[in-house]
Motif scaffolding. Sequence first.
Motif, PDB file in Angstrom:
ATOM      1  N   MET A   1      51.703  25.940  20.861  1.00 40.65           N
ATOM      2  CA  MET A   1      50.278  26.159  20.643  1.00 40.65           C
ATOM      3  C   MET A   1      49.468  24.981  21.194  1.00 40.65           C
ATOM      4  O   MET A   1      48.460  25.176  21.871  1.00 40.65           O
ATOM      5  CB  MET A   1      50.092  26.287  19.124  1.00 40.65           C
ATOM      6  N   LEU A   2      49.937  23.773  20.901  1.00 38.58           N
ATOM      7  CA  LEU A   2      49.181  22.594  21.309  1.00 38.58           C
ATOM      8  C   LEU A   2      49.186  22.432  22.821  1.00 38.58           C
ATOM      9  O   LEU A   2      48.157  22.161  23.444  1.00 38.58           O
ATOM     10  CB  LEU A   2      49.781  21.358  20.624  1.00 38.58           C
TER      11      LEU A   2
ATOM     12  N   SER B   1      42.842  28.870  13.375  1.00 38.84           N
ATOM     13  CA  SER B   1      43.646  27.709  13.699  1.00 38.84           C
ATOM     14  C   SER B   1      43.623  27.451  15.212  1.00 38.84           C
ATOM     15  O   SER B   1      43.575  26.303  15.663  1.00 38.84           O
ATOM     16  CB  SER B   1      45.068  27.966  13.202  1.00 38.84           C
TER      17      SER B   1
ATOM     18  N   ARG C   1      50.330  31.883  25.033  1.00 36.40           N
ATOM     19  CA  ARG C   1      51.372  31.255  24.256  1.00 36.40           C
ATOM     20  C   ARG C   1      51.929  32.329  23.319  1.00 36.40           C
ATOM     21  O   ARG C   1      51.188  32.971  22.577  1.00 36.40           O
ATOM     22  CB  ARG C   1      50.774  30.079  23.493  1.00 36.40           C
TER      23      ARG C   1
ATOM     24  N   PHE D   1      51.334  35.281  17.753  1.00 34.90           N
ATOM     25  CA  PHE D   1      52.581  35.169  17.024  1.00 34.90           C
ATOM     26  C   PHE D   1      53.120  36.570  16.776  1.00 34.90           C
ATOM     27  O   PHE D   1      52.457  37.386  16.137  1.00 34.90           O
ATOM     28  CB  PHE D   1      52.404  34.428  15.701  1.00 34.90           C
TER      29      PHE D   1
ATOM     30  N   ASP E   1      54.967  33.287  20.539  1.00 33.92           N
ATOM     31  CA  ASP E   1      56.009  32.741  19.671  1.00 33.92           C
ATOM     32  C   ASP E   1      56.360  33.814  18.649  1.00 33.92           C
ATOM     33  O   ASP E   1      55.601  34.759  18.448  1.00 33.92           O
ATOM     34  CB  ASP E   1      55.493  31.463  18.981  1.00 33.92           C
TER      35      ASP E   1
ATOM     36  N   LEU F   1      45.441  32.565  11.980  1.00 28.80           N
ATOM     37  CA  LEU F   1      45.964  31.993  13.225  1.00 28.80           C
ATOM     38  C   LEU F   1      44.844  31.848  14.259  1.00 28.80           C
ATOM     39  O   LEU F   1      44.794  30.868  15.000  1.00 28.80           O
ATOM     40  CB  LEU F   1      47.106  32.845  13.780  1.00 28.80           C
TER      41      LEU F   1
ATOM     42  N   VAL G   1      42.556  24.113  17.218  1.00 27.70           N
ATOM     43  CA  VAL G   1      43.462  23.383  18.099  1.00 27.70           C
ATOM     44  C   VAL G   1      42.817  23.141  19.472  1.00 27.70           C
ATOM     45  O   VAL G   1      42.991  22.085  20.072  1.00 27.70           O
ATOM     46  CB  VAL G   1      44.823  24.112  18.211  1.00 27.70           C
TER      47      VAL G   1
END
Lengths: 380, 289
Positions: A368-369, A264, A341, A312, A343, A261, A268
Amino acid sequence: MDLYEYQGKELFRQVGIPVADGRLATTPEEARSAAAELGGRVVVKAQVLTGGRGKAGGIKLAADADEAEVYAREILGLDIRGHVVRRLWIEQASDIEREYYLSLTFDRGEKKPLYMFTTQGGMDIEQVAQKSPGALVRLHVDPLEGFNPWQARRLVYGAGVTEASEQKQIASIVGKLHDAFVRFDAMLCEINPLIVTPTGEVKALDSKFTVDDNALYRHAEVAEMRDLDATDPLEALAREKHVTYVKLDGEVGVLGNGAGLSMSTVDVVTFAGGRPANFCDLGGGGDAQGVVDALEVITRDPQVRAIFFNIFGGITRCDEVARGILQALGEMSLELPIVVRLDGTNAEEGRRILAEAAAANLRVSPTMLEAAKRAVELAA
Amino acid sequence: MAILVDTETRLVVQGLTGSEGRFHGLRNRAYGTTLVAGVTPGKGGQDVEGVPVLDTVAQAVEEHGANTSMVFVPAPFAADAVYEAIDAGVHTVIAITEGIPAHDMLRIHAYVRARGVRMLGPNCPGALSPGKANVGIIPAEIFTPGSIGLVSRSGTLTYQIGHELTQMGLGNSTIVGIGGDPVVGSSFVDILRLFQDDPETEYVVLVGEIGGDEEEKAATFIESEMTKPVVAYIAGFTAPPGKTMGHAGAIISGSAGTAVAKKEALEACGIRVGTTPTETAELAAELTR
């Protein structure tokens, strides 16, 4: 962990691979006395963890101790591909008749150690593989069976070494390289060049040695070889604090939980048009102390202008993570804008906790974006 | 059916008396996994919340019918624990432990394959078949039963994608973490083959990352041997070469193992690759429509 040439050669020496006599020097004066002790012509070699030393002027042949001192003064402090030379290896000069190449690497794809040997040494092995693939002999070792002498013969005869004494010496070195590879949990052991002197002596003129970080616990003597001065200061601080951190070259400080993550997240940020300042993995959880440590490392980078938390919540619930973040921010005085963020498990509760805390510099984004875009804008 | 773990699983936890082993072992049991025993040498005769603790895995197999072992043993002792489990006769070993030396894994990989034992990990979150069994550290609450198989080298990234699928009303047959180390017991191809043969799996999401060439091998396999549709995600497009990105196996060596090369290899075999986890979940959702 990558080792310097001289450190790799020390490990070669321990398993009986012949190397020239040498001394370590960190000042021109030390280089002079090292050269005087060794006697005769010496090579002054920059010790840096990158290739292309010769072309960059980092390797010089000195006729005597005086000249060794002069060259040492030139080479120390030299910047070779971003690596500043702080150490020199002063080695007895070797006459070279022929240059070969020998390596043993950890082949992830095949899940076996892989030998590569060619008589076309001294140059980039990928070039040899491309231009004259037939000259490169490749041979895998069965991890359970280990090394057997026939494998050395396959390499030596296969590459076309004809001189009997040379064949014997190289075959012996091939076996010893396997000893070094296994004994020190190597990911790579490379000798380029493996030279033959005019008197027919075979020895390792250079070494490239990488040891598995996960195995350092059982190689204290190798672990101590790490040169903290050569490590990026932020990465050194991270190591000290047990924070998984890689310095990048941007303005958005990034924290994620879990390696995948976090990778990632860095991606992003880039896709959102920004430049990530770092990779940082908080691990599966998100306890306050871990967050404090990570933030200390990330904000030590003067380029960072905004921070992006991408969390996350799994087993560690988002409300716990939110409390951890608030506690961490409470312990530090951070003025940088922060985008969080959250989630996953209990995400709404976590977002509510952060929103209620209402710190002026803290923003909460649901995706996320969107969070990445926000962080990029704030860092601009 | 699902793959790897299900209602037939009889689990032994090596390292059940440690804090992590205990926490996750009991969570797995609470989810419904049949936890038959724990193993900690020297602590035989004790119990952890009613689960008997034994000295050897052999006892767990012989006396309690264990067929799957989860390894929570610290890295310096983990290789030995894996060999013990293989020799005791379990059919599946799931190693959660992070930090096992790569050379140990070279030998274990050869050993486990020769004996026909299935291994996940090390440095993996385990496997979850929603509604059937959970072996490992995957947060089962965020997944629901369904027809999408999920296989990944990463934990949280998988949870992210699985969570997005769940929110779109899509469930999973099995979620499999193969592990983030350079050498792991099962490759993407091994797990894809199981999904291809599993009647409950209709679609597959593959989550890869930089380092090695297992995604490239998976691409070839999917094209030549799979009839079920697959979508993929790759992490690490902005990773610099030569740096380990969290996972020991996530490293670009020279010019090998880049995210771009993996994406291109997958796309060349007709597999769609999402640019973000969210887009990947959307691509998977499209498959099901």
